[in-house]
Design an enzyme around this catalytic site. Sequence first.
Site, PDB file in Angstrom:
ATOM      1  CB  SER A 190     -65.321  -0.386 -22.934  1.00 44.26           C
ATOM      2  OG  SER A 190     -65.858   0.743 -23.597  1.00 44.26           O
ATOM      3  CE1 TYR A 226     -64.011  -2.259 -27.296  1.00 43.03           C
ATOM      4  CE2 TYR A 226     -65.651  -0.882 -26.855  1.00 43.03           C
ATOM      5  CZ  TYR A 226     -64.289  -1.264 -26.585  1.00 43.03           C
ATOM      6  OH  TYR A 226     -63.409  -0.882 -25.695  1.00 43.03           O
TER       7      TYR A 226
END
Length: 244
Positions: free
Chosen positions: A138, A151
């Site tokens: 990400s 995350y």
Amino acid sequence: MDIKTSNIIITGASSGIGLATAKAAIKRGARVALVARRENRLNALVADLGPNALAFPCDVTKPAQIRNAIDKIIAAFGRIDVLINNAGRGFYAPVEEIDIAAYRALLDLNTIAPLAMMQAVLPQMRSPGSGAIVNVSSGATFGILPGAAAYTSSKSALNMLSDVARTELADINIAVSTIYPFVTDTEFYGSVQEGEAAAETELRNVGSAIHSPDRVADKILGLIRSGERQDDLVPKAFGGTLEA
């Protein structure tokens, strides 16, 4: 690696980036094993995608299911050339509010499952001495985002796993690469494990920087072809290489 002659496994293949990558790879002549938990969804997709797509229902956090899926894929395709670790989930919460059990589950999916999948395919890739692995990380790991510690830490760990594996496997011609998408127009933000409001805020803040899963799919296929260490779709303003 030539996409046209490749047998490719894609996890999280029932929607979003995984599905877009499956479509793009099949269009270029590859055979694709679609791996995801939603069996009915996978079967419907395979009916649309044609004979070069096969469905393999699997929860990638379950080692026994991984072993079973890999055995079936090898039986169907004969070999595995490419693994794309795409399955993952979001999680938004301040550090002091992160539920420990939920965080462990997040790590299991975002970090441990990709490692387990790599371990499952590597013995088969070693035999011909070639292969490609692309781990979907990400662009959020490029910055320090309040509320995103759970995350981004799960994806940052995946980044290091990718880089170390790349170094370890280079001598046997197995290329391990990492793709860093930015905010992508998928189901991801609607299915975050915690912090739906924070996810919606992030979507509003990035505005026109949101890109389609097809753009990520093109980048993933580019990494398979080139074997490069990484690529990203992160705007320069957020620490990436994208001009606009």
